[in-house]
Design a protein around this motif. Sequence first.
Motif, PDB file in Angstrom:
ATOM      1  N   THR A  95       0.930  -1.291  -0.102  1.00  0.00           N
ATOM      2  CA  THR A  95       0.125   0.176   0.044  1.00  0.00           C
ATOM      3  C   THR A  95       1.003   1.163  -0.176  1.00  0.00           C
ATOM      4  N   THR A  96       0.363   2.395  -0.383  1.00  0.00           N
ATOM      5  CA  THR A  96       0.983   3.675  -0.471  1.00  0.00           C
ATOM      6  C   THR A  96       0.819   4.651   0.677  1.00  0.00           C
ATOM      7  N   LEU A  97       1.728   5.461   0.802  1.00  0.00           N
ATOM      8  CA  LEU A  97       1.476   6.504   1.740  1.00  0.00           C
ATOM      9  C   LEU A  97       2.016   7.820   1.021  1.00  0.00           C
ATOM     10  N   ALA A  98       1.394   8.980   1.205  1.00  0.00           N
ATOM     11  CA  ALA A  98       1.753  10.341   0.764  1.00  0.00           C
ATOM     12  C   ALA A  98       2.346  11.057   1.989  1.00  0.00           C
ATOM     13  N   ILE A  99       3.469  11.512   1.613  1.00  0.00           N
ATOM     14  CA  ILE A  99       4.274  12.589   2.475  1.00  0.00           C
ATOM     15  C   ILE A  99       3.393  13.599   3.109  1.00  0.00           C
ATOM     16  N   PRO A 153       3.017  16.139  10.057  1.00  0.00           N
ATOM     17  CA  PRO A 153       1.570  16.920  10.526  1.00  0.00           C
ATOM     18  C   PRO A 153       1.636  18.258   9.979  1.00  0.00           C
ATOM     19  N   ALA A 154       0.489  18.813   9.756  1.00  0.00           N
ATOM     20  CA  ALA A 154       0.311  20.177   9.127  1.00  0.00           C
ATOM     21  C   ALA A 154       1.126  21.242  10.202  1.00  0.00           C
ATOM     22  N   GLY A 155       1.712  22.321   9.716  1.00  0.00           N
ATOM     23  CA  GLY A 155       2.376  23.148  10.283  1.00  0.00           C
ATOM     24  C   GLY A 155       3.654  22.870  10.781  1.00  0.00           C
ATOM     25  N   THR A 156       4.318  21.557  10.312  1.00  0.00           N
ATOM     26  CA  THR A 156       5.421  20.996  10.875  1.00  0.00           C
ATOM     27  C   THR A 156       6.523  21.174   9.663  1.00  0.00           C
ATOM     28  N   ALA A 168       3.507  19.739   2.600  1.00  0.00           N
ATOM     29  CA  ALA A 168       4.503  19.551   3.612  1.00  0.00           C
ATOM     30  C   ALA A 168       5.786  20.488   3.126  1.00  0.00           C
ATOM     31  N   LEU A 169       5.977  20.725   1.722  1.00  0.00           N
ATOM     32  CA  LEU A 169       6.814  21.603   1.211  1.00  0.00           C
ATOM     33  C   LEU A 169       6.544  23.050   1.553  1.00  0.00           C
TER      34      LEU A 169
END
Length: 306
Positions: free
Chosen positions: A187-191, A196-199, A221-222
Amino acid sequence: MTHTHDISFSSPAARLQYLLLMGLFRLAVTRGLYGRFARGLGRMFSPENAVFLRVNGGAPFRISLNDGYWTRFALYRFPYEPEVAAALYAARGRTPLFCDLGANKGYWTTQAAGKFERVIAVEASANTYAALDQNAGKLPNVTLHRAAIHARSGETLTFLNTHLSHASARLLGAEDAGHGDQTETVTTLAINDLVPAGTAALIKLDVEGAEVAAIDGAARALRDGSVLIYEDHGNDPACTPSAHLLGLDEMCVFAIEDGIAAMPSINAIRALKTDPYKGYNFLAARAGSPLLAAMIEGFAMPGQSR
């Protein structure tokens, strides 16, 4: 930068195998001979023989002595990827989170565990993930996932384990699996779903050809200031991941093999990649990233022990 390492052995026979292996390696003149020596010698000893490597006092990393990749790069040619070590030290204390994506057996996971509040490691191959779990699964601030990093989470893809090297495992593309290769579903995971948002996290990305999809899955995230350490391989004259990153708005790319230097164009990146058998590590982040600015300052600090 200093790199200290201590090694211990799983048994007296492992110590003997290690000494023979290091001696044989000095006779090898090609990359392929390294792997043949390790595998051939491994058939004469127990497959459980291993070295435990501690770098700069970090957590131990177990290296099987029949492993032609890690015995060559982490033992015979130590230090392993010193430019990545420099990036970790430049980010230490400047972000709470390090993500080791395409973690393999967990070398950088174990190195990062003592430097960051939290470490996330992701590996797709079931067999390699088992070694990752053995090395890092009990570290209190480390979270492990068996998954493939991609553009979106929750999809199912086919993963290829090549018989030549676990370090070359990858998502199955247009090419067929070779004789002796094995496939498995993952299965896949996206970064974006890991950070976490804001990190603003430091993210090491080594996903063997899936870099563009992984970067697409890291857009938020970027924007939040995360910094990528990514690989652009010497056998890719198109510099595919770097070209994709430089095509994004406000994205900056840096070489980190000798300090840190801005890479304004694909031509500049291509000129650095002189070895077609080597993966070159670069740094990338949006121009306004506070973590990037702090890391540039960290790289510039003279005389700091790493």
